[in-house]
Motif scaffolding. Structure first.
Motif, PDB file in Angstrom:
ATOM      1  N   ILE A  59       0.841  -1.192   0.000  1.00  0.00           N
ATOM      2  CA  ILE A  59       0.000   0.000   0.000  1.00  0.00           C
ATOM      3  C   ILE A  59       0.880   1.247   0.000  1.00  0.00           C
ATOM      4  O   ILE A  59       1.824   1.346   0.768  1.00  0.00           O
ATOM      5  CB  ILE A  59      -0.898  -0.012   1.240  1.00  0.00           C
ATOM      6  CG1 ILE A  59      -1.847  -1.183   1.149  1.00  0.00           C
ATOM      7  CG2 ILE A  59      -1.669   1.271   1.383  1.00  0.00           C
ATOM      8  CD1 ILE A  59      -2.523  -1.492   2.434  1.00  0.00           C
ATOM      9  N   SER A  60       0.567   2.174  -0.887  1.00  0.00           N
ATOM     10  CA  SER A  60       1.349   3.407  -0.916  1.00  0.00           C
ATOM     11  C   SER A  60       0.524   4.540  -0.318  1.00  0.00           C
ATOM     12  O   SER A  60      -0.641   4.718  -0.636  1.00  0.00           O
ATOM     13  CB  SER A  60       1.717   3.753  -2.352  1.00  0.00           C
ATOM     14  OG  SER A  60       0.548   3.995  -3.091  1.00  0.00           O
ATOM     15  N   ILE A  61       1.116   5.265   0.590  1.00  0.00           N
ATOM     16  CA  ILE A  61       0.449   6.431   1.151  1.00  0.00           C
ATOM     17  C   ILE A  61       1.214   7.645   0.659  1.00  0.00           C
ATOM     18  O   ILE A  61       2.417   7.767   0.881  1.00  0.00           O
ATOM     19  CB  ILE A  61       0.429   6.381   2.682  1.00  0.00           C
ATOM     20  CG1 ILE A  61      -0.339   5.156   3.134  1.00  0.00           C
ATOM     21  CG2 ILE A  61      -0.199   7.631   3.252  1.00  0.00           C
ATOM     22  CD1 ILE A  61      -0.276   4.899   4.609  1.00  0.00           C
ATOM     23  N   ILE A  62       0.472   8.528  -0.047  1.00  0.00           N
ATOM     24  CA  ILE A  62       1.130   9.670  -0.659  1.00  0.00           C
ATOM     25  C   ILE A  62       1.628  10.611   0.437  1.00  0.00           C
ATOM     26  O   ILE A  62       0.997  10.778   1.459  1.00  0.00           O
ATOM     27  CB  ILE A  62       0.144  10.420  -1.576  1.00  0.00           C
ATOM     28  CG1 ILE A  62      -0.610   9.422  -2.449  1.00  0.00           C
ATOM     29  CG2 ILE A  62       0.879  11.425  -2.450  1.00  0.00           C
ATOM     30  CD1 ILE A  62      -1.855   9.986  -3.035  1.00  0.00           C
TER      31      ILE A  62
ATOM     32  N   LEU B  66      -1.517  13.095   6.698  1.00  0.00           N
ATOM     33  CA  LEU B  66      -2.804  12.779   6.071  1.00  0.00           C
ATOM     34  C   LEU B  66      -3.787  12.247   7.106  1.00  0.00           C
ATOM     35  O   LEU B  66      -4.962  12.631   7.123  1.00  0.00           O
ATOM     36  CB  LEU B  66      -2.619  11.737   4.967  1.00  0.00           C
ATOM     37  CG  LEU B  66      -1.969  12.225   3.677  1.00  0.00           C
ATOM     38  CD1 LEU B  66      -2.020  11.133   2.641  1.00  0.00           C
ATOM     39  CD2 LEU B  66      -2.673  13.460   3.170  1.00  0.00           C
TER      40      LEU B  66
END
Lengths: 104, 166
Positions: free
Chosen positions: A2-5, A11
């Motif tokens: 999972i990529s979290i910007i 965020l």
């Protein structure tokens, strides 16, 4: 994976801010805190049920489109929180009218 | 993580998520939409359990925690955690469009987003959850309705959510 910007914690805080702003404004607009019991009939509007769902859903759409604007997205979070509370209070029944017949 | 072990774990997690959320929020108690009533009595006529039939009808006819679980997995696969939150909003709008008065869909999508986030740390990917959810829903809806409805009926009784309909 999972990529979290950008910064994940920032965020996360923005989402919390949006939820708190939405619930507080919804309570200020005299929506009840909880839906009527037993909790089976989601047509009743309340501060805890559709309002935060709208807030975090719309905010997630903004962030997915890479729209962060200023203060790392914090200002958008506040605006979306305010908007979703006002939307649930005044525009909800117009956009999603109560269905006639159907269930009962 | 190994693909097969990951798939099995993802199936079990998805199954528990949607069955617990749906049962707790009262799907076996009453049909939320007309179609669910038809499905429930049809399953009862085939020697199934009425509460389990309502449960199956409800998840068939409108977006409940099963749809929420699947959509949250797909959303996280496409857009990361944000996708799961968007999926919850879409499931809620879908509930309104289907005239379904439930909370289960939105709740299921949010709990599943949280679960995918937690289990991503031990290496279960969103793809595994998509496939696992399809397998999980197949065990309820795809193999033998009367048997699975009796299982759901037992779970509903243990949660105190058994139907009062005859």
């Amino acid at each position: 994976m999972i990529s979290i910007i950008a910064n994940g914690f920032q965020l996360f805080m923005n989402y919390i801010v949006a939820i708190i702003v939405a619930i507080v404004l919804a309570l200020a607009l005299k929506l009840p805190l909880l839906p009527e019991k037993p909790i089976r009939f989601s047509w009743t509007k309340s501060a805890l049920f559709p309002t935060p769902v709208f807030a975090i859903g719309i905010l997630a759409i903004f962030y997915s489109l890479n729209v962060f604007w200023i203060y790392k997205g914090l200002l958008i979070a506040i605006i979306v929180g305010l908007f979703s509370a006002i939307f649930v209070k005044y525009l909800f029944d117009y956009v999603f009218p109560n269905p006639q017949g159907g269930s009962e | 993580m190994d693909l097969i072990i990951g798939l099995i774990l993802a199936t079990v997690i998805s199954w528990l998520n949607f069955v617990i959320v749906d049962t707790f929020l009262g799907l076996p108690e009453a049909p939320g939409v007309k179609g669910a009533e038809t499905v429930g009595y049809s399953i009862k006529n085939r020697k199934g359990d009425l509460a389990g039939g309502f449960f199956q009808g409800n998840i068939l006819c409108s977006p409940d925690a099963s749809a929420g679980t699947l959509m949250a997995s797909i959303g996280v696969y496409i857009l990361g955690i944000q996708g799961g939150l968007i999926a919850a909003l879409l499931v809620y709008i879908g509930n309104r469009l289907c005239a379904d008065p439930g909370y289960a869909g939105t709740t299921g999508a949010l709990t599943m987003t949280l679960l995918i986030f937690i289990f991503s740390f031990i290496g279960i990917t969103p793809e595994m959850f998509i496939c696992g959810m399809v397998i999980a829903i197949f065990t309820i809806q795809g193999i033998h309705h009367p048997t699975s409805s009796r299982l759901i009926g037992k779970i509903a009784k243990s949660f105190g959510r058994y139907t009062k309909y005859e």
